[in-house]
Design a protein around this motif. Sequence first.
Motif, PDB file in Angstrom:
ATOM      1  N   PHE A 175       9.597  -5.751  -0.384  1.00  0.00           N
ATOM      2  CA  PHE A 175       8.001  -5.660  -0.526  1.00  0.00           C
ATOM      3  C   PHE A 175       7.453  -5.516  -2.030  1.00  0.00           C
ATOM      4  O   PHE A 175       6.546  -6.239  -2.379  1.00  0.00           O
ATOM      5  N   ILE A 176       8.103  -4.799  -2.798  1.00  0.00           N
ATOM      6  CA  ILE A 176       8.023  -4.631  -4.017  1.00  0.00           C
ATOM      7  C   ILE A 176       7.868  -6.016  -4.887  1.00  0.00           C
ATOM      8  O   ILE A 176       7.064  -6.414  -5.575  1.00  0.00           O
ATOM      9  N   ASN A 177       8.991  -6.681  -4.483  1.00  0.00           N
ATOM     10  CA  ASN A 177       9.218  -7.913  -5.233  1.00  0.00           C
ATOM     11  C   ASN A 177       8.208  -9.132  -4.759  1.00  0.00           C
ATOM     12  O   ASN A 177       7.723  -9.947  -5.302  1.00  0.00           O
ATOM     13  N   ARG A 178       8.201  -8.968  -3.387  1.00  0.00           N
ATOM     14  CA  ARG A 178       7.080 -10.004  -3.037  1.00  0.00           C
ATOM     15  C   ARG A 178       5.528  -9.682  -3.452  1.00  0.00           C
ATOM     16  O   ARG A 178       4.895 -10.615  -3.453  1.00  0.00           O
ATOM     17  N   TYR A 179       5.188  -8.506  -3.159  1.00  0.00           N
ATOM     18  CA  TYR A 179       3.688  -8.174  -3.270  1.00  0.00           C
ATOM     19  C   TYR A 179       3.683  -7.371  -4.662  1.00  0.00           C
ATOM     20  O   TYR A 179       3.233  -6.339  -4.758  1.00  0.00           O
ATOM     21  N   ASN A 180       3.891  -8.153  -5.754  1.00  0.00           N
ATOM     22  CA  ASN A 180       4.125  -7.644  -7.037  1.00  0.00           C
ATOM     23  C   ASN A 180       2.601  -7.387  -7.602  1.00  0.00           C
ATOM     24  O   ASN A 180       2.709  -6.818  -8.724  1.00  0.00           O
ATOM     25  N   TYR A 181       1.470  -7.668  -6.796  1.00  0.00           N
ATOM     26  CA  TYR A 181       0.358  -7.331  -7.476  1.00  0.00           C
ATOM     27  C   TYR A 181       0.091  -5.661  -7.432  1.00  0.00           C
ATOM     28  O   TYR A 181      -0.694  -5.227  -8.261  1.00  0.00           O
ATOM     29  N   LEU A 182       0.807  -5.062  -6.409  1.00  0.00           N
ATOM     30  CA  LEU A 182       0.826  -3.695  -6.564  1.00  0.00           C
ATOM     31  C   LEU A 182       1.603  -2.807  -7.629  1.00  0.00           C
ATOM     32  O   LEU A 182       1.438  -1.628  -8.122  1.00  0.00           O
ATOM     33  N   ALA A 183       2.616  -3.886  -8.274  1.00  0.00           N
ATOM     34  CA  ALA A 183       3.354  -3.149  -9.225  1.00  0.00           C
ATOM     35  C   ALA A 183       2.601  -2.891 -10.595  1.00  0.00           C
ATOM     36  O   ALA A 183       3.189  -2.293 -11.262  1.00  0.00           O
ATOM     37  N   GLU A 184       1.414  -3.446 -10.606  1.00  0.00           N
ATOM     38  CA  GLU A 184       0.559  -3.298 -12.035  1.00  0.00           C
ATOM     39  C   GLU A 184       0.153  -1.775 -11.956  1.00  0.00           C
ATOM     40  O   GLU A 184      -0.055  -1.235 -13.063  1.00  0.00           O
ATOM     41  N   ASP A 185      -0.013  -1.029 -10.728  1.00  0.00           N
ATOM     42  CA  ASP A 185      -0.324   0.413 -10.793  1.00  0.00           C
ATOM     43  C   ASP A 185       0.897   1.123  -9.965  1.00  0.00           C
ATOM     44  O   ASP A 185       0.912   1.199  -8.658  1.00  0.00           O
ATOM     45  N   GLN A 186       2.083   1.538 -10.829  1.00  0.00           N
ATOM     46  CA  GLN A 186       3.354   2.114 -10.167  1.00  0.00           C
ATOM     47  C   GLN A 186       2.832   3.211  -9.305  1.00  0.00           C
ATOM     48  O   GLN A 186       3.307   3.209  -8.121  1.00  0.00           O
ATOM     49  N   PRO A 187       1.760   4.268  -9.833  1.00  0.00           N
ATOM     50  CA  PRO A 187       1.677   5.496  -8.836  1.00  0.00           C
ATOM     51  C   PRO A 187       1.332   4.817  -7.271  1.00  0.00           C
ATOM     52  O   PRO A 187       1.526   5.236  -6.295  1.00  0.00           O
ATOM     53  N   ALA A 188       0.063   4.040  -7.249  1.00  0.00           N
ATOM     54  CA  ALA A 188      -0.399   3.288  -6.066  1.00  0.00           C
ATOM     55  C   ALA A 188       0.538   2.542  -5.448  1.00  0.00           C
ATOM     56  O   ALA A 188       0.549   2.829  -4.093  1.00  0.00           O
ATOM     57  N   ASN A 189       1.561   1.988  -6.074  1.00  0.00           N
ATOM     58  CA  ASN A 189       2.574   1.314  -5.234  1.00  0.00           C
ATOM     59  C   ASN A 189       3.563   2.080  -4.549  1.00  0.00           C
ATOM     60  O   ASN A 189       3.761   2.001  -3.392  1.00  0.00           O
ATOM     61  N   VAL A 190       3.967   3.214  -5.429  1.00  0.00           N
ATOM     62  CA  VAL A 190       4.739   4.403  -4.685  1.00  0.00           C
ATOM     63  C   VAL A 190       4.080   4.681  -3.818  1.00  0.00           C
ATOM     64  O   VAL A 190       4.665   5.356  -2.334  1.00  0.00           O
TER      65      VAL A 190
ATOM     66  N   LEU B  20      -2.899   9.508   3.694  1.00  0.00           N
ATOM     67  CA  LEU B  20      -1.889  10.416   4.228  1.00  0.00           C
ATOM     68  C   LEU B  20      -2.669  11.603   5.119  1.00  0.00           C
ATOM     69  O   LEU B  20      -2.146  11.836   6.075  1.00  0.00           O
ATOM     70  N   ASP B  21      -3.887  11.896   4.570  1.00  0.00           N
ATOM     71  CA  ASP B  21      -4.675  12.871   5.230  1.00  0.00           C
ATOM     72  C   ASP B  21      -4.990  12.471   6.588  1.00  0.00           C
ATOM     73  O   ASP B  21      -4.868  13.113   7.729  1.00  0.00           O
ATOM     74  N   TYR B  22      -5.274  11.131   6.872  1.00  0.00           N
ATOM     75  CA  TYR B  22      -5.681  10.567   8.231  1.00  0.00           C
ATOM     76  C   TYR B  22      -4.481  10.512   9.203  1.00  0.00           C
ATOM     77  O   TYR B  22      -4.312  10.923  10.248  1.00  0.00           O
ATOM     78  N   ILE B  23      -3.198  10.067   8.451  1.00  0.00           N
ATOM     79  CA  ILE B  23      -1.949   9.970   9.470  1.00  0.00           C
ATOM     80  C   ILE B  23      -1.597  11.369   9.832  1.00  0.00           C
ATOM     81  O   ILE B  23      -1.124  11.239  10.817  1.00  0.00           O
ATOM     82  N   LEU B  24      -1.568  12.187   8.722  1.00  0.00           N
ATOM     83  CA  LEU B  24      -1.174  13.473   9.099  1.00  0.00           C
ATOM     84  C   LEU B  24      -1.977  14.448  10.149  1.00  0.00           C
ATOM     85  O   LEU B  24      -1.767  14.962  10.757  1.00  0.00           O
ATOM     86  N   GLY B  25      -3.423  13.915   9.803  1.00  0.00           N
ATOM     87  CA  GLY B  25      -4.266  14.491  10.786  1.00  0.00           C
ATOM     88  C   GLY B  25      -4.126  13.927  12.191  1.00  0.00           C
ATOM     89  O   GLY B  25      -4.233  14.705  13.288  1.00  0.00           O
ATOM     90  N   LEU B  26      -3.757  12.650  12.385  1.00  0.00           N
ATOM     91  CA  LEU B  26      -3.246  12.418  13.856  1.00  0.00           C
ATOM     92  C   LEU B  26      -2.091  12.957  14.270  1.00  0.00           C
ATOM     93  O   LEU B  26      -1.965  13.232  15.570  1.00  0.00           O
ATOM     94  N   TRP B  27      -1.275  13.410  13.580  1.00  0.00           N
ATOM     95  CA  TRP B  27       0.020  13.946  13.838  1.00  0.00           C
ATOM     96  C   TRP B  27      -0.534  15.618  14.460  1.00  0.00           C
ATOM     97  O   TRP B  27      -0.072  16.099  15.414  1.00  0.00           O
TER      98      TRP B  27
ATOM     99  N   GLN C  66      -4.473  14.058  -4.946  1.00  0.00           N
ATOM    100  CA  GLN C  66      -4.725  13.030  -5.916  1.00  0.00           C
ATOM    101  C   GLN C  66      -4.831  11.550  -5.294  1.00  0.00           C
ATOM    102  O   GLN C  66      -4.938  10.572  -5.825  1.00  0.00           O
ATOM    103  N   GLU C  67      -4.891  11.693  -3.882  1.00  0.00           N
ATOM    104  CA  GLU C  67      -5.085  10.425  -3.250  1.00  0.00           C
ATOM    105  C   GLU C  67      -6.485  10.031  -3.019  1.00  0.00           C
ATOM    106  O   GLU C  67      -7.177  11.018  -3.062  1.00  0.00           O
ATOM    107  N   GLN C  68      -6.908   8.584  -3.326  1.00  0.00           N
ATOM    108  CA  GLN C  68      -8.294   8.469  -3.151  1.00  0.00           C
ATOM    109  C   GLN C  68      -8.878   8.640  -1.935  1.00  0.00           C
ATOM    110  O   GLN C  68      -8.287   8.538  -0.954  1.00  0.00           O
ATOM    111  N   ILE C  69     -10.260   8.983  -2.048  1.00  0.00           N
ATOM    112  CA  ILE C  69     -10.902   9.292  -0.668  1.00  0.00           C
ATOM    113  C   ILE C  69     -11.118   8.062   0.200  1.00  0.00           C
ATOM    114  O   ILE C  69     -10.916   8.064   1.106  1.00  0.00           O
ATOM    115  N   ASP C  70     -11.678   7.007  -0.710  1.00  0.00           N
ATOM    116  CA  ASP C  70     -11.856   5.679  -0.067  1.00  0.00           C
ATOM    117  C   ASP C  70     -10.751   4.912  -0.341  1.00  0.00           C
ATOM    118  O   ASP C  70     -10.698   4.378  -1.323  1.00  0.00           O
ATOM    119  N   PRO C  71      -9.743   4.629   0.649  1.00  0.00           N
ATOM    120  CA  PRO C  71      -8.437   3.833   0.390  1.00  0.00           C
ATOM    121  C   PRO C  71      -9.248   2.329   0.507  1.00  0.00           C
ATOM    122  O   PRO C  71     -10.037   1.894   0.952  1.00  0.00           O
TER     123      PRO C  71
END
Length: 687
Positions: A13-28, A61-68, A80-85
């Motif tokens: 995924f990292i290799n294929r969608y390398n546009y995300l690699a420009e922002d390492q924290p967002a990618n991870v 993460l908040d939404y996914i964990l809220g579903l759990w 530190q996660e963006q409020i508006d994804p």
Amino acid sequence: MKFQEISDKLTQFINRYNYLAEDQPANVLFLLKCIVLKYLVDNQRLDFEVHQKDIKKNFTLDYILGLWQGKPLQVSFWEQEQIDPQPIGNEVWDWVSDLTTAAPSLAGENPRLIGSLYEASLLINHKKNHGIFYTPENIATYMASNVLGTYEVGDKLEKIRVLDPACGSGSLLSAIYDTIILKNGELSPCERQTQHRQLLETGLLGVDRDSIACLVTRLILTLKGKQYVKPLGIFCGDILTEELINPQSVDVVIGNPPYVGHKEIQTDYMKLLKNRYGEVYRDKGDLSYCFIYRGWELLKPGGQLIHITSRYFVEAFYGKPLRVFIRKAFAIQEVIDFNGLRVIEGVGVDPAIIKLVKKTQIDEGQTIQVKRFFIKSHKPESYPKLIQSLNQNNWQGDLYESFELLQAQLSDDSWRLYSPVMQGIIEKIEKKTPFTLDNVVQSFQGIITGNDKAFIFEQTDPTLCAFDPALLKSWIKNKDVRAYQITSPQKKILYTNRIGAIDLYPEVVAHLEKHREKLKNRRECKNGKLAWYKLQWGRDPDHFEGRKIIFPYKATQNRFAIDENKCYFSADVYGMILKPRLYHQVTEEFLVMLLNSRLYNYYFKSYGKKLGDKLYEYYPNTLLRLGIPDIKEDTIKVFKDTYDKIVDLKKNGSALESGKILAEIDRWFYDYFELSQAEIAVIETNR
């Protein structure tokens, strides 16, 4: 296989969608959310089919964990996660769906797997750039079970507070959690949830400067429970400079502090640390020294500290302040010396595990359990077996030796962790050595040019013909120095430090002009202490011109030789010149034969600083502590004749004959120090 398949998918995924690699924290962060979603779905804590449309719109993460949890989170899981994804495109969402539903299932897996995936797939470049290496699971498990072994099930264990001051992706805290749950035995679902909540909210504390690593730690701990609980003790910050944990508030400090030498630390931060931790951290000390002191501050009286750290502090010259502090502030319970085996893959540091108990008064009878692995050729795939052997009551005697020694016996100059047999041999040597090597020689380091291309030449280089022969000196390096021999020099150094007026040497100026910019940028030139055409550290040329003993700075065994050919040498070689013989008869020949002997090879390695499984550092501060016997003048003359024979035989390639003489020398020293056959056998097999 399961782990590898998922790791490969993340890497693809990292290799294929390398546009995300420009922002390492967002990618991870994006990929971590994918793994968490998959883990919850595979373990039937979230229905993907029912919620996938909403998850695509609210991929946080908040939404996914809220579903759990079954309701929205009241307090954000990750601040530190963006409020508006950002919206997820259909192609990327198809990949997320495939990972969640089609990839190998994570059902029943320990959430620690998330940390392993993070380390293996998502952090490759980040780790290399920041010197970050995390604790292997088997070592983390051993450390956790070791430090919790004295705690019994009940009130004491339930209220325990454990801190990892550099928690990384949570491997040590995960192992602590699992060990506590295992020690508690069978619990009802309600009891298990109560224990889970207590551990996450008050029991487990972790700090790290890497915010994403802290997030991974939180996720691992959260997912260990059947119901959602937010870990409250994982903080992003610097434990060394911030007051994140109250002093004397934790029962256990467990850690794998960063391996960072003084050269990698920014000047301002180093000044701050030296001011704050001056008792243990000075000069060329390691950052990990500060973590031991900080752990002591945070521990309750009687609290335990267990670290896997560099073993260098045991012997290193700059580790003395730390050794002094540990010896007076802690009861040392255990030292596991891997003896140069680098059991953490990719880490170029030799580890040891040290277990300490905070005490205000150290008993005279305090004993240290030492486990030291034998020097053997172990392949990385065999390292799990080595770690496993530490947990076995019937340990395998062919892997490591185990013995006890008194803490009161430790010297602040160097911790000599001697087995009883080794102790007996060293005592016999030092009983008959009234001097140290420092008493009889003056040592000096080789030359640092600051730019080898400007000053070092092959012997056959036609450029040499243009220079004044008086400026050209024979040049040797580490590999050229052998026991009793120095290979014929193949290089020359242009020694410019005795030049007063450079204008008198136009041929030198013409050559160095090509390197002038780089030479001028050397620190000593920029601050005006050094003329641009001189060697950066030319040392005292008179030392090189005279008769001297030389030896390599790093070697697998003692390699000392006498140089009578006025060789100059690089900084990876050291020299020794005899001091005036006021109270002894020592000669260069005797010293070389003594230092090259099997006995002194063993003697030096008993306390010398290790660099890997077989390499040692022959730094003068360590080497010059060797004891030297007081030999009579007539014996010295015999050694001179024997030395000449060895040198002659080695020149002529007579290995068999020289070997016989060397064996006789070894026997002479064994007899002189009155060693038993059993002691000789130990020396011969540990060469």
